[in-house]
Design a protein around this motif. Sequence first.
Motif, PDB file in Angstrom:
ATOM      1  N   TRP A  10      38.840  29.664  36.705  1.00 50.67           N
ATOM      2  CA  TRP A  10      40.257  30.026  36.563  1.00 50.67           C
ATOM      3  C   TRP A  10      40.390  31.429  35.968  1.00 50.67           C
ATOM      4  CZ3 TRP A  10      44.133  28.244  39.039  1.00 50.67           C
ATOM      5  CH2 TRP A  10      44.205  26.896  39.421  1.00 50.67           C
ATOM      6  N   VAL A  14      42.194  34.829  37.752  1.00 51.66           N
ATOM      7  CA  VAL A  14      43.203  35.670  37.101  1.00 51.66           C
ATOM      8  C   VAL A  14      42.677  37.094  36.925  1.00 51.66           C
ATOM      9  CG1 VAL A  14      44.576  35.990  35.007  1.00 51.66           C
ATOM     10  CG2 VAL A  14      44.254  33.699  35.942  1.00 51.66           C
ATOM     11  N   TYR A  15      41.405  37.221  36.566  1.00 50.28           N
ATOM     12  CA  TYR A  15      40.788  38.545  36.404  1.00 50.28           C
ATOM     13  C   TYR A  15      40.813  39.313  37.721  1.00 50.28           C
ATOM     14  CZ  TYR A  15      38.109  41.234  32.928  1.00 50.28           C
ATOM     15  OH  TYR A  15      37.718  42.139  31.968  1.00 50.28           O
ATOM     16  N   VAL A  17      42.983  38.986  40.126  1.00 50.16           N
ATOM     17  CA  VAL A  17      44.363  39.436  40.332  1.00 50.16           C
ATOM     18  C   VAL A  17      44.608  40.736  39.563  1.00 50.16           C
ATOM     19  CG1 VAL A  17      46.793  38.898  39.890  1.00 50.16           C
ATOM     20  CG2 VAL A  17      45.269  37.131  40.797  1.00 50.16           C
ATOM     21  N   CYS A  63      50.387  42.364  37.478  1.00 47.93           N
ATOM     22  CA  CYS A  63      49.157  42.690  36.749  1.00 47.93           C
ATOM     23  C   CYS A  63      49.304  42.372  35.265  1.00 47.93           C
ATOM     24  CB  CYS A  63      48.829  44.176  36.948  1.00 47.93           C
ATOM     25  SG  CYS A  63      47.330  44.737  36.090  1.00 47.93           S
ATOM     26  N   ALA A  66      49.478  38.634  34.546  1.00 44.45           N
ATOM     27  CA  ALA A  66      48.129  38.061  34.627  1.00 44.45           C
ATOM     28  C   ALA A  66      47.317  38.422  33.388  1.00 44.45           C
ATOM     29  CB  ALA A  66      47.425  38.552  35.891  1.00 44.45           C
ATOM     30  N   ILE A  69      47.857  36.088  30.614  1.00 43.17           N
ATOM     31  CA  ILE A  69      47.218  34.769  30.787  1.00 43.17           C
ATOM     32  C   ILE A  69      45.711  34.831  30.551  1.00 43.17           C
ATOM     33  CG2 ILE A  69      46.763  32.923  32.457  1.00 43.17           C
ATOM     34  CD1 ILE A  69      49.431  33.736  33.810  1.00 43.17           C
ATOM     35  N   LEU A  70      45.074  35.908  31.020  1.00 43.33           N
ATOM     36  CA  LEU A  70      43.610  35.990  30.985  1.00 43.33           C
ATOM     37  C   LEU A  70      43.006  35.786  29.594  1.00 43.33           C
ATOM     38  CD1 LEU A  70      40.889  36.567  32.350  1.00 43.33           C
ATOM     39  CD2 LEU A  70      41.310  39.009  31.949  1.00 43.33           C
ATOM     40  N   CYS A 216      34.305  39.778  36.112  1.00 43.89           N
ATOM     41  CA  CYS A 216      35.246  39.073  36.982  1.00 43.89           C
ATOM     42  C   CYS A 216      34.510  38.329  38.099  1.00 43.89           C
ATOM     43  CB  CYS A 216      36.241  40.079  37.575  1.00 43.89           C
ATOM     44  SG  CYS A 216      37.206  39.468  38.967  1.00 43.89           S
TER      45      CYS A 216
END
Length: 230
Positions: A10, A14-15, A17, A63, A66, A69-70, A216
């Motif tokens: 997951w 996200v990374y 993105v 960006c 995301a 979240i990361l 990533c």
Amino acid sequence: MTSNKQMSRWAGVVYLVIVITGMFSLAYVPGQLFIWDNPEKTFSNIQANEGLLRLSIAVGVICYIAFTILPLLLYRLLRPVNEWYARIMVVLALISVPISFLNLQHKYAVLDLLNPSKQAPGQPLSSLYQETMNYLNHYNDGIHIVTVFWGLWLLPFGYLVYRSGILPKFLGILLMLGCLGYMVNFFGNTLIRDYRTIGISSYFGLLPAIGEIGTCLWLLLVGARESAKT
């Protein structure tokens, strides 16, 4: 309970993105539209490709969402290594987010200059050219400032990866070198007027790119081990 493998995958998604949207908004679009020593050509490019500039703002928002979240996903993955360093990692990453969002206002200001209804009556084109470059330079300065935190969060992140035993140590080293790259370029641009002409900024800029893209891809394609390797 989510496994290390699932959590790392997951985080890798996200990374990815962040990598794709960051390259588009921070590298591709400026390369297509902005000519820093030619205000008239820059304005002409933006005027002819207004949709591309608008898209860069939208992609930039994705960006930064995301990037909110990361670090939270990575905190869940790396907290067992050292919770204190994991918290520092999250704080340093999240500080950059509001700065990044606020910096987008300079791109909105450029869009306003393209709108005849928002221009001053009889405003000469030369004035529009200069205002455009002023806003773009302010945007670029904002990017320089936010790179401080884009770099600093890599230091605890890299340390946690290095000590984790569930991810390769070399990724941790690359991430910490990425912090060094960001810091050198920030202070170089701040302290030396013609720093970019020296030619070393691109080499230091490669350090975070290698560390972050490598991490990533590892998270996405390989994932983390379920238990630490002794």
